[in-house]
Design a protein around this motif. Sequence first.
Motif, PDB file in Angstrom:
ATOM      1  N   GLY A   1      67.330 -15.204  -5.255  1.00  0.00           N
ATOM      2  CA  GLY A   1      68.195 -15.037  -5.077  1.00  0.00           C
ATOM      3  C   GLY A   1      69.042 -13.948  -4.752  1.00  0.00           C
ATOM      4  O   GLY A   1      69.854 -14.173  -3.447  1.00  0.00           O
ATOM      5  N   ASP A   2      68.747 -12.949  -5.325  1.00  0.00           N
ATOM      6  CA  ASP A   2      70.033 -12.262  -5.260  1.00  0.00           C
ATOM      7  C   ASP A   2      69.533 -11.603  -3.786  1.00  0.00           C
ATOM      8  O   ASP A   2      70.385 -10.944  -3.580  1.00  0.00           O
TER       9      ASP A   2
ATOM     10  N   GLN B   1      67.216  -9.937  11.039  1.00  0.00           N
ATOM     11  CA  GLN B   1      66.453 -10.751   9.596  1.00  0.00           C
ATOM     12  C   GLN B   1      64.508 -11.168   9.663  1.00  0.00           C
ATOM     13  O   GLN B   1      63.692 -10.803   8.892  1.00  0.00           O
TER      14      GLN B   1
ATOM     15  N   GLU C   1      68.408 -12.392  -1.571  1.00  0.00           N
ATOM     16  CA  GLU C   1      68.905 -13.375  -0.398  1.00  0.00           C
ATOM     17  C   GLU C   1      70.193 -12.606  -0.182  1.00  0.00           C
ATOM     18  O   GLU C   1      70.504 -12.506   1.483  1.00  0.00           O
ATOM     19  N   GLN C   2      70.755 -13.133  -1.151  1.00  0.00           N
ATOM     20  CA  GLN C   2      71.910 -12.726  -0.970  1.00  0.00           C
ATOM     21  C   GLN C   2      72.730 -11.477  -0.753  1.00  0.00           C
ATOM     22  O   GLN C   2      73.473 -11.073   0.539  1.00  0.00           O
ATOM     23  N   GLN C   3      72.112 -10.217  -0.759  1.00  0.00           N
ATOM     24  CA  GLN C   3      71.499  -9.137  -0.518  1.00  0.00           C
ATOM     25  C   GLN C   3      71.365  -8.170   1.125  1.00  0.00           C
ATOM     26  O   GLN C   3      71.754  -7.908   1.692  1.00  0.00           O
ATOM     27  N   ARG C   4      70.231  -9.578   1.562  1.00  0.00           N
ATOM     28  CA  ARG C   4      70.496  -9.295   3.324  1.00  0.00           C
ATOM     29  C   ARG C   4      70.306 -10.160   4.119  1.00  0.00           C
ATOM     30  O   ARG C   4      71.880  -9.114   4.638  1.00  0.00           O
ATOM     31  N   ALA C   5      71.643 -10.766   4.067  1.00  0.00           N
ATOM     32  CA  ALA C   5      73.242 -11.882   4.329  1.00  0.00           C
ATOM     33  C   ALA C   5      74.069 -10.933   3.938  1.00  0.00           C
ATOM     34  O   ALA C   5      74.596 -10.067   5.613  1.00  0.00           O
ATOM     35  N   ARG C   6      73.767 -10.019   3.379  1.00  0.00           N
ATOM     36  CA  ARG C   6      75.585  -8.651   3.343  1.00  0.00           C
ATOM     37  C   ARG C   6      75.271  -7.994   4.067  1.00  0.00           C
ATOM     38  O   ARG C   6      75.925  -7.650   5.182  1.00  0.00           O
TER      39      ARG C   6
END
Length: 320
Positions: free
Chosen positions: A86-87, A127, A89-94
């Motif tokens: 979860g964390d 990505q 994935e958020q870092q990657r998106a940002r």
Amino acid sequence: MDFSSAAGELYGVPPSGFVATRKRLAQEAKDAGDRALAKRIGELRRPTLSAWAVNLLARSAADDLERLLDVGAEIRAAWGSGGGLGDLEQQRARLVGSLVRTAADLAAEAGAPLREQALREVEDTLQAATVDADIAGEVREGRLSQPRSHTGFVPAGFPMAPRNGEEGAEPKAKEKKAEEKKAKEKPPAKAPARERPAMEPAEAEEPVKAKGRGRSNVTRTSAARARRAETLRRRAEAADRRLAERRERAEAASREAEEASAEVGRLRHELDRAIAGRDAAVRRAERAAQHRARAEEEAREAREAAREARRAADRDARHG
């Protein structure tokens, strides 16, 4: 000059200047007597705008790009060990969002702004670099000639996606958990044989049949889903192949158009020089004609003056 430095310089220039720079570097290598290097340089492919923009990130935003690639490595490791995503994935998106904006700014500053399609390809490439270590290496090197993509939701090297919260768990670990759970579940105590009522054959057979039908239905459903998944996978692979072929054709057509444009520019330059030379020659001819006309007039006047002088001399001689 070696191949690495030549390629580094070549993939740092905007695509519009790629052909001219490639020709210059190949000629420099040829002039230096290294025909093998000249050939390798000449074989380098002109990048698309989106691939060039990712190359810009490797040069001008290397620290931010490296942070994204590190997060990608952590994601792949978490997938393999069953850790939480979860964390990450958020870092990657940002980080991906920030790098796409940076790529757009860098491309605009270089005089080649990116359109929506190119921005999507930049995002797809970033990505893909987080889930495929090979693509990450290509992105880090900064010499892409075309964008990259990754099919599916599973990182490269993993055969199937995790399910039911068991992300990336090894099959043996799952089996071990199942065995431990089974061991904890004790069967209910059996009633003494004399107290258990005898079951009719039909009553004993019915649960077995129902259980068999349930298993059969589950098996058929699983098989149908597996067949559909395989069909979709094959369609996706075929679509990827068609996309790669069309990109290759588009890239080849783009290279041909670029080279043809350069040739047209050269021919136009030669034509302009020829026209300028012709105009200069016409002007010189006109001036020569004018000079000749004046010379002819002067010669005619001189001849007329000579004749007049002779006639005057003759008259003086007769009267004398």
